[in-house]
Design a protein around this motif. Structure first.
Motif, mmCIF file in Angstrom:
data_model
loop_
_atom_site.group_PDB
_atom_site.id
_atom_site.type_symbol
_atom_site.label_atom_id
_atom_site.label_comp_id
_atom_site.label_asym_id
_atom_site.label_seq_id
_atom_site.Cartn_x
_atom_site.Cartn_y
_atom_site.Cartn_z
ATOM 1 N N ARG A 138 34.806 49.351 20.475
ATOM 2 C CA ARG A 138 34.904 48.075 21.068
ATOM 3 C C ARG A 138 36.385 48.757 21.787
ATOM 4 N N PHE A 139 36.011 49.634 21.355
ATOM 5 C CA PHE A 139 38.004 50.688 22.593
ATOM 6 C C PHE A 139 37.121 51.114 22.765
ATOM 7 N N GLY A 140 35.665 51.992 22.399
ATOM 8 C CA GLY A 140 35.060 53.592 22.316
ATOM 9 C C GLY A 140 34.191 52.725 23.997
ATOM 10 N N ALA A 325 41.550 54.253 28.735
ATOM 11 C CA ALA A 325 40.980 55.020 28.676
ATOM 12 C C ALA A 325 40.916 55.564 27.466
ATOM 13 N N ILE A 326 41.838 56.024 26.990
ATOM 14 C CA ILE A 326 42.764 56.873 26.653
ATOM 15 C C ILE A 326 42.862 56.732 24.718
ATOM 16 N N ALA A 327 42.383 55.202 24.987
ATOM 17 C CA ALA A 327 42.457 54.563 23.641
ATOM 18 C C ALA A 327 40.783 55.299 23.064
ATOM 19 N N LEU A 332 36.892 58.591 19.463
ATOM 20 C CA LEU A 332 35.271 58.947 19.244
ATOM 21 C C LEU A 332 35.589 59.707 18.391
ATOM 22 N N GLY A 333 36.379 60.076 17.696
ATOM 23 C CA GLY A 333 36.128 61.068 16.259
ATOM 24 C C GLY A 333 35.701 60.350 15.023
#
Length: 394
Positions: A138-140, A325-327, A332-333
């Protein structure tokens, strides 16, 4: 000291990003929860003091002792429940504090008895990884959705991240954050006027225990905290490959909540989102040294508690698109790793995919969030598949 020898720039940055994401993404909900009980400005500051100290000390101290990244946060879905129930039920602050303490006692009970950890041990790793991936995804999605309102900033951050991953992979997130902050400041989008320096002062509220508050506040707060926070929190720990004394840590969060509840700490629990930030390879290439990211995060939370309004204003001065965006980029990894672990086993793949999709949906049923229902749906799918296979084999 061992900690300073193990600490590096990427770990310190991971700790800062965890605080930035964890705090700014939900502090408004905490404010709403406090206001629903008629909190004064002094009491709201006290809530920040209690929550900051609770999260900070419960993250930093166990991390130093265990040499593993223990991440503790406030219960964001719990705050949402309180904000809604507080207005609907007309509860007073003393009644709310009584409910916080009752919830804390229940958390201590399930932690001390080991009930919750035994239940988690029965969840296959594929489903736990799918649960974590669903929570983080969800954060991505939000990271790239932020481009709708801040396209240049998000594109710049994505390019900085990709360049960093190509040539300086250990420092991709610090580079991205530095570029984003420089861009925001240069564009005059940093709201420095929100920062005011003042020490926070704790305000003690004498608890009042009522049946209505126990049923209307304490029980819902306990359920959503365990199902929507501690459940994915344990999944994050296991997906990262750490072996922590989960029951003792949950007991610790319950005891800390019990002590700090009269000052406004409504519920402390294991974190999933910020834990993934501090437990991933981006935090430190050496898994045994990633605890330094959690300690750095804990130290910053303590500062938030001590300086209350000043740190709150500083973190809230960043545009929300930068935080989103930074979250997403920092996670991503972890998202990729979770999906890989969830889908690599053919026998669990479909059940894991159901867990992932239900969790990602964000559905809320009877006040309980999608993390719980994702596990329920995945476990049901796995049971049906395995039961059918056993019947056919016989």
């Amino acid at each position: 000291m061992q900690f300073f020898r193990d600490l590096n720039l990427s770990a310190a940055t991971a700790g800062f990003v965890a605080v930035l994401v964890g705090f700014t993404s939900s502090v408004a909900i905490v404010f709403q929860a406090a206001l629903s009980f008629g909190a004064t400005p002094e009491q709201i500051t006290s809530w920040m003091w209690a929550l900051g100290l609770g999260m900070g000390l419960c993250s930093a101290i166990p991390s130093l002792v265990l040499k593993q990244p223990v991440m503790v946060a406030w219960s964001t879905p719990g705050a949402a429940v309180l904000a809604t129930a507080g207005l609907a039920g007309g509860f007073t602050m003393p009644q709310a504090v009584g409910a916080f303490m009752a919830c804390a006692a229940l958390i201590v009970l399930v932690g001390a008895t080991g009930w919750f950890e035994r239940a988690m041990n029965r969840i296959p790793m594929a489903l736990a990884s799918a649960l974590l991936a669903g929570v983080l995804a969800r954060f991505g999605l939000q990271a790239f959705a932020a481009a709708q309102t801040a396209l240049p900033l998000v594109v710049l951050m994505l390019l900085a991240y990709l360049v960093g991953r190509r040539w300086l992979p250990r420092y991709a997130v610090p580079i991205t954050l530095a570029v984003a902050v420089a861009y925001v400041v240069a564009r005059g989008q940093f709201n420095g006027g929100a920062v005011s320096f003042a020490l926070a002062r704790p305000v003690f509220t004498i608890p009042e225990f009522t049946l209505a508050a126990l049923v209307g506040l304490a029980l819902p707060l306990f359920i959503v905290t365990m199902a929507s926070q501690n459940l994915p929190g344990v999944a994050a720990i296991r997906a990262a490959g750490y072996d922590m004394p989960v029951s003792r840590i949950i007991t610790m969060t319950g005891l800390a909540t019990l002590v700090l509840a009269p000052f406004g700490a409504f519920a402390l629990n294991l974190s999933a989102i910020t834990a993934a930030i501090c437990m991933g390879e981006e935090a430190h290439p050496d898994k045994s040294k990633r605890y330094t990211a959690a300690v750095a995060c804990g130290a910053l939370y303590v500062l938030i508690g001590l300086f209350g309004a000043a740190i709150t204003g500083l973190l809230m001065a960043f545009p929300k698109e930068l935080v989103l965006a930074i979250a997403g980029l920092a996670l991503l990894g972890s998202i990729g790793g979770g999906l890989h672990a969830a889908l690599r086993d053919d026998s669990h793949r479909e059940a894991a995919l159901i867990t992932f999709l239900v969790t990602l949906s964000g559905v809320v049923i009877v006040g309980i969030g999608s993390a719980f229902w994702g596990v329920v749906a995945g476990a049901l799918a796995l049971f049906v598949q395995q039961y059918g296979a056993a019947r056919n084999a016989s």
